[in-house]
Motif scaffolding. Structure first.
Motif, mmCIF file in Angstrom:
data_model
loop_
_atom_site.group_PDB
_atom_site.id
_atom_site.type_symbol
_atom_site.label_atom_id
_atom_site.label_comp_id
_atom_site.label_asym_id
_atom_site.label_seq_id
_atom_site.Cartn_x
_atom_site.Cartn_y
_atom_site.Cartn_z
ATOM 1 N N ALA A 180 0.830 -1.208 0.000
ATOM 2 C CA ALA A 180 0.000 0.000 0.000
ATOM 3 C C ALA A 180 0.860 1.252 0.000
ATOM 4 O O ALA A 180 0.496 2.279 -0.606
ATOM 5 C CB ALA A 180 -0.937 -0.013 1.200
ATOM 6 N N ALA A 181 2.019 1.193 0.647
ATOM 7 C CA ALA A 181 2.924 2.342 0.689
ATOM 8 C C ALA A 181 3.586 2.597 -0.662
ATOM 9 O O ALA A 181 4.079 3.703 -0.913
ATOM 10 C CB ALA A 181 3.995 2.121 1.758
ATOM 11 N N MET A 182 3.586 1.585 -1.545
ATOM 12 C CA MET A 182 4.173 1.739 -2.871
ATOM 13 C C MET A 182 3.163 2.268 -3.887
ATOM 14 O O MET A 182 3.555 2.835 -4.913
ATOM 15 C CB MET A 182 4.734 0.388 -3.353
ATOM 16 C CG MET A 182 5.854 -0.159 -2.500
ATOM 17 S SD MET A 182 6.341 -1.830 -2.981
ATOM 18 C CE MET A 182 7.013 -1.546 -4.608
ATOM 19 N N VAL A 183 1.875 2.032 -3.621
ATOM 20 C CA VAL A 183 0.823 2.443 -4.561
ATOM 21 C C VAL A 183 0.040 3.584 -3.923
ATOM 22 O O VAL A 183 -1.045 3.406 -3.360
ATOM 23 C CB VAL A 183 -0.093 1.262 -4.925
ATOM 24 C CG1 VAL A 183 -1.101 1.681 -5.997
ATOM 25 C CG2 VAL A 183 0.723 0.076 -5.423
ATOM 26 N N LYS A 184 0.618 4.756 -3.968
ATOM 27 C CA LYS A 184 -0.015 5.967 -3.435
ATOM 28 C C LYS A 184 0.796 7.161 -3.924
ATOM 29 O O LYS A 184 1.950 7.014 -4.338
ATOM 30 C CB LYS A 184 -0.055 5.925 -1.907
ATOM 31 C CG LYS A 184 1.312 6.053 -1.242
ATOM 32 C CD LYS A 184 1.189 6.143 0.272
ATOM 33 C CE LYS A 184 2.545 6.442 0.908
ATOM 34 N NZ LYS A 184 2.422 6.560 2.392
ATOM 35 N N PRO A 185 0.210 8.354 -3.905
ATOM 36 C CA PRO A 185 0.990 9.532 -4.256
ATOM 37 C C PRO A 185 2.170 9.697 -3.288
ATOM 38 O O PRO A 185 2.050 9.347 -2.120
ATOM 39 C CB PRO A 185 -0.029 10.676 -4.083
ATOM 40 C CG PRO A 185 -1.372 10.014 -4.234
ATOM 41 C CD PRO A 185 -1.204 8.641 -3.644
ATOM 42 N N PRO A 186 3.334 10.178 -3.744
ATOM 43 C CA PRO A 186 3.605 10.697 -5.081
ATOM 44 C C PRO A 186 4.085 9.648 -6.077
ATOM 45 O O PRO A 186 4.420 9.981 -7.204
ATOM 46 C CB PRO A 186 4.707 11.716 -4.806
ATOM 47 C CG PRO A 186 5.500 11.066 -3.702
ATOM 48 C CD PRO A 186 4.480 10.415 -2.815
ATOM 49 N N PHE A 187 4.120 8.352 -5.663
ATOM 50 C CA PHE A 187 4.622 7.308 -6.559
ATOM 51 C C PHE A 187 3.599 6.893 -7.607
ATOM 52 O O PHE A 187 3.957 6.438 -8.693
ATOM 53 C CB PHE A 187 5.038 6.081 -5.745
ATOM 54 C CG PHE A 187 5.945 6.406 -4.600
ATOM 55 C CD1 PHE A 187 7.238 6.859 -4.821
ATOM 56 C CD2 PHE A 187 5.505 6.294 -3.291
ATOM 57 C CE1 PHE A 187 8.081 7.176 -3.774
ATOM 58 C CE2 PHE A 187 6.341 6.606 -2.232
ATOM 59 C CZ PHE A 187 7.627 7.056 -2.468
ATOM 60 N N PHE A 188 2.302 7.045 -7.262
ATOM 61 C CA PHE A 188 1.218 6.660 -8.158
ATOM 62 C C PHE A 188 0.052 7.604 -7.896
ATOM 63 O O PHE A 188 -0.118 8.081 -6.768
ATOM 64 C CB PHE A 188 0.825 5.193 -7.900
ATOM 65 C CG PHE A 188 -0.015 4.605 -8.982
ATOM 66 C CD1 PHE A 188 0.538 4.303 -10.209
ATOM 67 C CD2 PHE A 188 -1.367 4.369 -8.780
ATOM 68 C CE1 PHE A 188 -0.237 3.765 -11.232
ATOM 69 C CE2 PHE A 188 -2.153 3.827 -9.783
ATOM 70 C CZ PHE A 188 -1.590 3.529 -11.020
ATOM 71 N N PRO A 189 -0.776 7.901 -8.912
ATOM 72 C CA PRO A 189 -1.804 8.937 -8.752
ATOM 73 C C PRO A 189 -2.878 8.641 -7.703
ATOM 74 O O PRO A 189 -3.466 9.572 -7.155
ATOM 75 C CB PRO A 189 -2.434 9.030 -10.147
ATOM 76 C CG PRO A 189 -1.410 8.473 -11.077
ATOM 77 C CD PRO A 189 -0.687 7.427 -10.309
ATOM 78 N N VAL A 190 -3.174 7.377 -7.455
ATOM 79 C CA VAL A 190 -4.225 7.026 -6.502
ATOM 80 C C VAL A 190 -3.681 6.056 -5.466
ATOM 81 O O VAL A 190 -2.618 5.452 -5.646
ATOM 82 C CB VAL A 190 -5.447 6.394 -7.204
ATOM 83 C CG1 VAL A 190 -6.027 7.351 -8.230
ATOM 84 C CG2 VAL A 190 -5.071 5.064 -7.863
ATOM 85 N N HIS A 191 -4.431 5.906 -4.383
ATOM 86 C CA HIS A 191 -4.091 4.927 -3.369
ATOM 87 C C HIS A 191 -4.618 3.552 -3.769
ATOM 88 O O HIS A 191 -5.623 3.444 -4.475
ATOM 89 C CB HIS A 191 -4.693 5.311 -2.020
ATOM 90 C CG HIS A 191 -4.093 6.541 -1.418
ATOM 91 N ND1 HIS A 191 -4.455 7.823 -1.814
ATOM 92 C CD2 HIS A 191 -3.152 6.695 -0.447
ATOM 93 C CE1 HIS A 191 -3.769 8.707 -1.117
ATOM 94 N NE2 HIS A 191 -2.968 8.057 -0.282
#
Length: 287
Positions: free
Chosen positions: A112-123
């Protein structure tokens, strides 16, 4: 049991004419067993194409995805496909992800910490489908419907797992990343047991023997070491996997040719190099 390759590359994806035949997407393999939901091995960039492949039958059936994923470890090349997996955009979709436990936190929290801003646009929590995460300590065995999964810790960089998958009287072993010993002559007893008599072994073959001399502590194997493991464990078929992004199609052809040359003919070992878009049908062997 049918195995289809959607990503066979290691370390990072790559794209050009040099990689046309073997492909440039990172680790993602589909295992299909009659009567069972899809079983996915690793969530690399090949997962995007796998999602498109699955969507056709999901739309035809009018049903959301039900699937299980086995994750070997959390390096980028094995998880980058997760936010691009289109079936998870559908309400009611469910993906159970089994992967290595993480010290001081959980598998789900790390991803979950990898798929969230600023790495990805959504959580990741914004996906319409549901992701359920299950931590494995490296010695757990799973039952997924009629599929039996044996889990084994594999020497690599970070907590890494290998999987033995048994169904319909057939056995697949998946060891995507494996640190070979410096001498490349010994094999861990647990790994030998995991591979014993398998119909197909998909194994790390990232480096040539020459490359391994200077990259011996980078967490990977050579094709020759994969052949040694297959020979020692009585494997029937070996699929060289996790191709280095620096290796062109012609380079992999040479690696495959060398592996076939050193494979013991009397053992009947069949050696191939995994290529994106190809499939292997192991059939059934019901008693």
């Amino acid at each position: 049991m049918r195995i289809s390759y959607f990503g066979v590359r290691g370390s990072c994806p790559c794209s050009s004419d040099r990689y046309r035949r073997y492909g440039g997407n990172t680790s993602c393999v589909l295992v299909e067993v009659d009567g069972e939901p899809p079983l996915i091995l690793d969530l690399g960039t090949g997962l995007r194409a796998l999602g498109d492949h699955l969507q056709a039958s999901l739309k035809a059936s009018g049903m959301p995805l039900r699937a299980t994923a086995l994750l070997t470890h959390l390096h980028y090349d094995h998880v980058l496909g997760l936010p691009f997996f289109s079936p998870m955009r559908d309400p009611g979709a469910l993906l159970d992800v089994y992967g290595p436990s993480q010290e001081g936190t959980s598998l789900g929290e790390v991803l979950a910490a990898m798929v969230k801003p600023p790495f990805f646009p959504v959580h990741m929590a914004d996906f319409r489908g549901e992701l359920r995460f299950h931590d494995l300590d490296g010695s757990s065995n799973l039952t997924v419907g009629s599929i039996q999964v044996t889990v084994c810790p594999i020497l690599h960089i970070g907590h890494t797992l290998g999987f033995r998958i048994e169904a319909d009287g057939r056995t697949l072993v998946y060891i995507s990343d494996h640190q070979a010993p410096v001498d490349r002559r010994t094999v861990d007893r647990e790994v030998l047991e995991l591979c014993e008599g398998a119909d197909l072994l998909i194994h790390d073959a990232q480096y040539t023997d020459e490359e391994f001399v200077t990259l011996s502590d980078w967490g990977h194997s050579t094709a020759a070491y994969a052949v040694l493991l297959a020979r020692e464990s009585g494997v029937k078929r070996l699929s060289l996997f996790h191709h280095d992004p620096a290796h062109s199609d012609k380079d992999i052809d040479k690696i495959l040719s060398h592996a076939r040359h050193i494979a013991p003919r009397q053992s009947g070992l069949d050696v191939t190099a995994a290529s994106e878009g190809s499939s292997v049908d192991l059939g059934t062997s019901r008693s």
